[in-house]
Enzyme design. Structure first.
Site, short mmCIF file in Angstrom:
data_model
loop_
_atom_site.label_atom_id
_atom_site.label_comp_id
_atom_site.label_asym_id
_atom_site.label_seq_id
_atom_site.Cartn_x
_atom_site.Cartn_y
_atom_site.Cartn_z
N ASP A 1 39.79 1.80 78.10
CA ASP A 1 40.41 3.10 78.24
C ASP A 1 39.86 4.13 77.26
O ASP A 1 40.42 5.23 77.14
CB ASP A 1 41.93 2.98 78.03
N GLU B 1 46.45 -10.04 70.26
CA GLU B 1 45.09 -9.98 69.73
C GLU B 1 45.10 -10.07 68.21
O GLU B 1 45.89 -9.39 67.55
CB GLU B 1 44.41 -8.68 70.14
N ASP C 1 40.06 -3.96 78.86
CA ASP C 1 40.61 -2.92 77.99
C ASP C 1 39.53 -1.86 77.78
O ASP C 1 38.83 -1.86 76.77
CB ASP C 1 41.06 -3.54 76.66
N LYS D 1 33.28 -7.25 72.76
CA LYS D 1 32.98 -5.82 72.67
C LYS D 1 31.49 -5.65 72.48
O LYS D 1 30.90 -6.33 71.63
CB LYS D 1 33.75 -5.16 71.53
N ASP E 1 39.51 -11.36 68.18
CA ASP E 1 38.73 -10.13 68.27
C ASP E 1 37.78 -10.07 67.08
O ASP E 1 36.61 -10.43 67.19
CB ASP E 1 39.65 -8.92 68.30
N THR F 1 45.87 2.10 75.72
CA THR F 1 46.23 1.73 74.36
C THR F 1 47.10 2.79 73.70
O THR F 1 46.83 3.99 73.82
CB THR F 1 44.95 1.52 73.52
N LYS G 1 48.66 -1.64 75.94
CA LYS G 1 48.41 -2.42 74.73
C LYS G 1 48.89 -1.63 73.54
O LYS G 1 48.55 -0.45 73.39
CB LYS G 1 46.91 -2.75 74.57
N LYS H 1 49.15 -1.14 69.40
CA LYS H 1 48.61 -1.46 68.09
C LYS H 1 49.77 -1.72 67.14
O LYS H 1 50.69 -0.89 67.00
CB LYS H 1 47.75 -0.31 67.57
#
Length: 334
Positions: free
Chosen positions: A297, A200, A295, A245, A223, A123, A146, A148
């Site tokens: 990381d 997302e 995802d 998550k 999300d 990310t 990914k 942001k």
């Protein structure tokens, strides 16, 4: 059973910027559940945008100590606490404890035939485009990135910079609720040109209805709009994937149920994280065995990690049983 809980502070290598938040370090809650002979651990960051704090999570965990003294299992925990960070830490600790007691690793109890390394995203925060390009190039071992995004007018340049720096990677973007539908539509040609594979949560959760009749050329993942199992049934048809998550849904137990429910609706499944050390990635890694996108990381963004730690190599993540969820020698009482 006895519960021990502590809050730890873990500094980040770089400030981590998303819509509305910037982090220089992260406070994490670590729980240990002991039964006299065995112990299990879990870690939680909580869901900050819902008002969860490490101190509040620790207080919630402390409030159920009496319930644990009488004995606790994962099924009872689901009704004892709502979804969120406290239940996540305790649920994962109970999975870990169960593995120590039974001698059967958590992945086998979860129904995984043979765990495998998973391709994971790396990310990049919502930095200036030149910084995005620098970070993308520096993650030379990554095979998936990914970005942001924030809706601040720089997103098109961020996406172009990342793709120019790394033309070879799978590329996803995360809006963290920072867009309107109009803004998303204006950015979409750039996302298509850059071969972005997943978007997302572009819109605020109270504007999900705007996606109902929106036909996106790129899959859109929910999300913040999907916290737990109960949200899947009412999800806007504009979403074609969900991001699970453990901090949101309250642990591995509900996460596995969410995978099954999402598949039943024909949705793609992603597993993500709210940042954390390898202790938090290991149970999520089990979910990753069942996912289309992984995802995980979180640890690579910190200046240090726990030992033993997750293995990041050739763009993949591997979590051994030694980190969490494996059989271990019984602890000595006292």
């Amino acid at each position: 059973m006895d519960i021990a809980v502590r809050v730890e502070t873990w500094p980040l290598i770089h400030p981590f910027r998303i819509t509305g938040w910037t982090y220089d370090a992260l406070d994490l809650v670590v729980v240990t559940v002991r039964d006299g002979e065995h112990e299990g651990r879990g870690e939680a960051a909580g869901v900050d945008y819902l008002g969860e704090t490490p101190a509040g999570i620790a207080d919630t965990i402390a409030s159920v100590r009496d319930a644990f003294r009488g004995g606790m299992d994962r099924a009872r925990l689901q009704s004892l606490l709502p979804i969120g960070g406290a239940r996540n830490a305790l649920d994962c600790a109970l999975w870990d404890l169960e593995a120590a007691r039974s001698g059967q690793p958590a992945w086998r109890t979860a129904g995984i035939a043979t765990p495998r390394p998973c391709l994971t995203t790396w990310t990049i925060g919502a930095e200036a485009p030149d910084v995005v390009a620098e970070r993308a190039a520096s993650y030379a071992h990554a095979r998936a990135l990914k970005l942001k995004l924030t809706g601040d007018g720089l997103d098109a340049d961020r996406v172009r910079a990342a793709r120019a720096a790394r033309g070879d990677v799978w590329l996803g973007v995360d809006g963290n609720q920072g867009f309107s539908l109009d803004a998303l539509e204006r950015l979409m040609p750039v996302l298509v040109e850059a071969e972005v594979a997943l978007i997302e949560q572009p819109l605020p959760i109270d504007r999900d209805v705007d996606l109902d009749d929106f036909h996106s050329p790129i899959p859109i993942a929910a999300d913040e709009s999907v916290q737990g199992l109960g949200d899947i049934a009412t999800l806007s048809p504009g979403f074609s994937a969900i991001n699970i998550k453990l901090d949101k849904c309250g642990g591995l137990t509900e996460a596995l149920a969410m995978v099954e429910a999402a598949r039943a609706r024909g949705l793609q499944v992603m597993v993500g994280n709210m940042l954390g050390t390898s202790l938090a990635m290991a149970p999520a890694f089990i979910v990753g065995q069942l996912c289309d996108v992984v995802d995980l990381d979180g640890p690579v963004l910190f200046t240090a990690d726990r030992e033993p730690r997750a293995d990041y190599r050739d763009g993949m993540i591997w979590c051994s049983e030694d980190i969490w969820g494996g059989a271990r020698v019984a602890v000595r009482p006292g």
